[in-house]
Design a protein around this motif. Sequence first.
Motif, PDB file in Angstrom:
ATOM      1  N   GLY A  28       0.817  -1.196   0.000  1.00 45.40           N
ATOM      2  CA  GLY A  28       0.000   0.000   0.000  1.00 45.40           C
ATOM      3  C   GLY A  28       0.857   1.253   0.000  1.00 45.40           C
ATOM      4  O   GLY A  28       2.062   1.198  -0.195  1.00 45.40           O
ATOM      5  N   TYR A  29       0.216   2.366   0.238  1.00 44.82           N
ATOM      6  CA  TYR A  29       0.859   3.668   0.130  1.00 44.82           C
ATOM      7  C   TYR A  29       0.377   4.527   1.291  1.00 44.82           C
ATOM      8  O   TYR A  29      -0.796   4.450   1.679  1.00 44.82           O
ATOM      9  N   PHE A  43       2.255  10.168   6.791  1.00 38.88           N
ATOM     10  CA  PHE A  43       3.686   9.986   7.096  1.00 38.88           C
ATOM     11  C   PHE A  43       4.139  10.983   8.162  1.00 38.88           C
ATOM     12  O   PHE A  43       4.859  10.617   9.101  1.00 38.88           O
ATOM     13  N   ASN A  44       3.697  12.232   8.022  1.00 43.30           N
ATOM     14  CA  ASN A  44       4.108  13.253   9.007  1.00 43.30           C
ATOM     15  C   ASN A  44       3.605  12.923  10.403  1.00 43.30           C
ATOM     16  O   ASN A  44       4.302  13.140  11.405  1.00 43.30           O
ATOM     17  N   LEU A  45       2.383  12.404  10.467  1.00 44.59           N
ATOM     18  CA  LEU A  45       1.844  12.029  11.780  1.00 44.59           C
ATOM     19  C   LEU A  45       2.657  10.880  12.384  1.00 44.59           C
ATOM     20  O   LEU A  45       3.027  10.903  13.565  1.00 44.59           O
ATOM     21  N   PHE A  46       2.927   9.850  11.558  1.00 42.39           N
ATOM     22  CA  PHE A  46       3.694   8.696  12.051  1.00 42.39           C
ATOM     23  C   PHE A  46       5.114   9.115  12.436  1.00 42.39           C
ATOM     24  O   PHE A  46       5.672   8.642  13.426  1.00 42.39           O
ATOM     25  N   ALA A  47       5.682  10.019  11.614  1.00 39.81           N
ATOM     26  CA  ALA A  47       7.058  10.470  11.866  1.00 39.81           C
ATOM     27  C   ALA A  47       7.144  11.186  13.213  1.00 39.81           C
ATOM     28  O   ALA A  47       8.088  10.994  13.986  1.00 39.81           O
ATOM     29  N   PRO A 105       8.364  16.801  12.920  1.00 38.57           N
ATOM     30  CA  PRO A 105       8.962  16.719  11.576  1.00 38.57           C
ATOM     31  C   PRO A 105       7.892  16.935  10.505  1.00 38.57           C
ATOM     32  O   PRO A 105       6.717  16.577  10.710  1.00 38.57           O
ATOM     33  N   LYS A 106       8.293  17.510   9.417  1.00 41.94           N
ATOM     34  CA  LYS A 106       7.305  17.715   8.338  1.00 41.94           C
ATOM     35  C   LYS A 106       7.974  17.494   6.981  1.00 41.94           C
ATOM     36  O   LYS A 106       8.909  18.210   6.607  1.00 41.94           O
ATOM     37  N   TRP A 107       7.505  16.483   6.298  1.00 43.23           N
ATOM     38  CA  TRP A 107       7.966  16.209   4.933  1.00 43.23           C
ATOM     39  C   TRP A 107       7.117  17.073   4.007  1.00 43.23           C
ATOM     40  O   TRP A 107       5.907  16.883   3.893  1.00 43.23           O
ATOM     41  N   THR A 108       7.732  18.074   3.389  1.00 44.59           N
ATOM     42  CA  THR A 108       6.979  19.019   2.549  1.00 44.59           C
ATOM     43  C   THR A 108       7.196  18.696   1.080  1.00 44.59           C
ATOM     44  O   THR A 108       8.210  18.104   0.701  1.00 44.59           O
ATOM     45  N   TYR A 109       6.270  19.105   0.282  1.00 43.42           N
ATOM     46  CA  TYR A 109       6.293  18.670  -1.127  1.00 43.42           C
ATOM     47  C   TYR A 109       5.613  19.696  -2.028  1.00 43.42           C
ATOM     48  O   TYR A 109       4.905  20.593  -1.565  1.00 43.42           O
ATOM     49  N   ALA A 136      11.734   1.709  11.256  1.00 41.47           N
ATOM     50  CA  ALA A 136      11.020   0.568  11.838  1.00 41.47           C
ATOM     51  C   ALA A 136       9.740   1.022  12.526  1.00 41.47           C
ATOM     52  O   ALA A 136       8.688   0.400  12.390  1.00 41.47           O
ATOM     53  N   LYS A 137       9.843   2.145  13.253  1.00 51.25           N
ATOM     54  CA  LYS A 137       8.657   2.598  13.991  1.00 51.25           C
ATOM     55  C   LYS A 137       7.587   3.129  13.034  1.00 51.25           C
ATOM     56  O   LYS A 137       6.385   2.871  13.221  1.00 51.25           O
ATOM     57  N   ILE A 138       8.018   3.851  12.017  1.00 51.11           N
ATOM     58  CA  ILE A 138       7.021   4.376  11.070  1.00 51.11           C
ATOM     59  C   ILE A 138       6.352   3.216  10.321  1.00 51.11           C
ATOM     60  O   ILE A 138       5.139   3.234  10.054  1.00 51.11           O
ATOM     61  N   LEU A 139       7.146   2.191  10.024  1.00 46.52           N
ATOM     62  CA  LEU A 139       6.566   1.013   9.359  1.00 46.52           C
ATOM     63  C   LEU A 139       5.527   0.335  10.255  1.00 46.52           C
ATOM     64  O   LEU A 139       4.494  -0.141   9.767  1.00 46.52           O
ATOM     65  N   GLN A 140       5.815   0.302  11.550  1.00 46.91           N
ATOM     66  CA  GLN A 140       4.826  -0.301  12.462  1.00 46.91           C
ATOM     67  C   GLN A 140       3.514   0.462  12.404  1.00 46.91           C
ATOM     68  O   GLN A 140       2.439  -0.130  12.294  1.00 46.91           O
ATOM     69  N   TYR A 141       3.622   1.803  12.497  1.00 41.67           N
ATOM     70  CA  TYR A 141       2.383   2.607  12.413  1.00 41.67           C
ATOM     71  C   TYR A 141       1.698   2.417  11.068  1.00 41.67           C
ATOM     72  O   TYR A 141       0.477   2.315  10.980  1.00 41.67           O
ATOM     73  N   SER A 142       2.518   2.341  10.000  1.00 45.08           N
ATOM     74  CA  SER A 142       1.945   2.186   8.666  1.00 45.08           C
ATOM     75  C   SER A 142       1.249   0.839   8.540  1.00 45.08           C
ATOM     76  O   SER A 142       0.177   0.735   7.938  1.00 45.08           O
ATOM     77  N   GLY A 143       1.834  -0.197   9.101  1.00 48.45           N
ATOM     78  CA  GLY A 143       1.245  -1.537   9.052  1.00 48.45           C
ATOM     79  C   GLY A 143      -0.107  -1.561   9.702  1.00 48.45           C
ATOM     80  O   GLY A 143      -1.046  -2.195   9.198  1.00 48.45           O
TER      81      GLY A 143
END
Lengths: 307, 317
Positions: free
Chosen positions: B19-20, B26-30, B247-251, B283-290
Amino acid sequence: MAYLSEYNYYTNNGVAPEDANWGSYQYVSLYDIVNNFQLMYTGNNSLVNNEDRYKIIFHAKRGIQELNYDAFKEIKVLELDVTENLRFVLPPDFVNWVRVSLYLDGLLRPMTENIQVLSSNAYLQDNKGNILFDVNGNILKPENSNIDMDRLKGTKKDIYLNPGNMFDGLEGWNIDGTWYFDYALGARFGLNTSTANINPTFAIDKKKGVINFNSDMANKICILEYISDGMEAGDDSQVLVNKLFEKYIYAYINYEILNSKLGVQEYIVARARKERGALLRNAKIRMSNIHPSRLLMAMRGRDKWIK
Amino acid sequence: MINSVRNTVLSILNKNNYGYISPSDFNLFAKQAQLEIFEEYFSKYNDIVNMQNVRRSGSEYGDELKAIEEAMEVFSRVSHLTRSSSNNYFLPSIVTTGDDYYLLNKVSCYTDKLSTGTNTGISVNFLVDSAANFITDGIEEDDIVANDDTGGVAVVLEVSSATTLLLSDDIFQSTGEEYSIYDESTVSESEKVNHNRIDMLKQSLLTAPSNKYPIYVQNSTTLKVYPKTINSAGQVWSQYFRYPSDPKWTYITLISGEPAFDQTQPDYKDFELPMDDEYKLIAKILQYSGISIREADVYTFAKREELEQSQQSQTTK
């Protein structure tokens, strides 16, 4: 605290009082002691950790008080006039006395403590001996008890000492510097040696905070030598420890904390106690300042001819 | 580092078409991942100290404590505390110091007042008092100037003349404002005590708070310093650990709809953790994403990775 420059030491940088720093190098301040102890003896990898600073301050001050009582030999001296009330109010930092002297004709004359009662409280009583109370239920008291009045008026008997005089050792009354005696009848029962001194005598009333004298002392100068606890009326910046005792104070704080802490092995407490005791002995020996020139002066008397 | 973390996370997620996750997710998980790792520093610090105490920790290049201290001290801040009323001072916060605090490590007080007065002139970043003599008052660089009327605090950068000081901040906006100057070298560290101890301490002859040994008690938003004579602006400062910034991933959104990383955006914010914690972040962001995309495999994989790393570091001790 930073080291003083020589100019600062001798003149206090020209600020009055200019003698403020004289002799200061003998001492280390309470602030330095607490600071150094926290730096060197406490922390993550030390025997003492997670200890409140106020406990360290408490033990440091207690250690300094104990040292002031006997080891420091920091004797304070106070001169006061004794007036007609024959009383010397103890100084605010008084803990115990060392010597009480009469200063007369340029000489210090050490006085003897009178173990007999010189002063007393009194309650007012009616002619049947009942104690009298005020409307609030408090006991009525006279300004002076009879024993105090006699002492103040000089009508209380004292022992007259004057070797060679026919009245030597007799009890009499000293009134305005003149002695009066009973006509000698019957036997004399010997001298009370505890008060046998030509100088006035005194008794300390610790609760009331005064030294009481007999009537000879009226309008004379008294010099009190006493010890304090070194707390300098609560001014922490003035609390000092002689450098000879610096290491001992660290050991004292260390021991007191370890001794009162839960779960510290007994061998560690014992080690701290031994270190504290050894350092105190060392410091006392250093403080006694025995050195050849002092011994020499005392030993010079060995060949003196005694007649 | 944030783009590298995101690319790795997406790469793992996309590997099996799990998934995506959107930039906002992502910012929330980060943020959560960074916070978790940040809080782990403090418990890990304690573990390492305990290891040292049982002589199971190396020195020099094996000094783990040094490494963890470096990571923690990135978040260390020193700020003057804003006075609330009498001897109450506000705790560090976004409003007063610009940061929320995680741990109040140290509170100290300036107790030696060198000079007081009222300013007679206005000049940007200067204190001007024609009635003063800052030289004879012993004012030096780094001493602390407090505006008693507004609560502003600044540091002396230079004693320009007997009547003028150059300050680090512009804290005087009009004439007639009262000021105090404190000796920066006379600092007394204030000790935190519990509320159930404070009254006993105040009444004790030997341990009553003094200018040399001040104490404080903490309330919800303020702390109260004793002795009460410590009650002016600029007298109290603290060293604390702030929370890491979010943190904020901006785009920028491309025509195809795919967001492209753009760190020139004003709200861009990278992770504040050191590079060696990148794998933990992933690893932690992947856990939240999972959990988010309901893929148990992703969560399990990330959790296993994290555990392995943790066990590896334990066995080396």
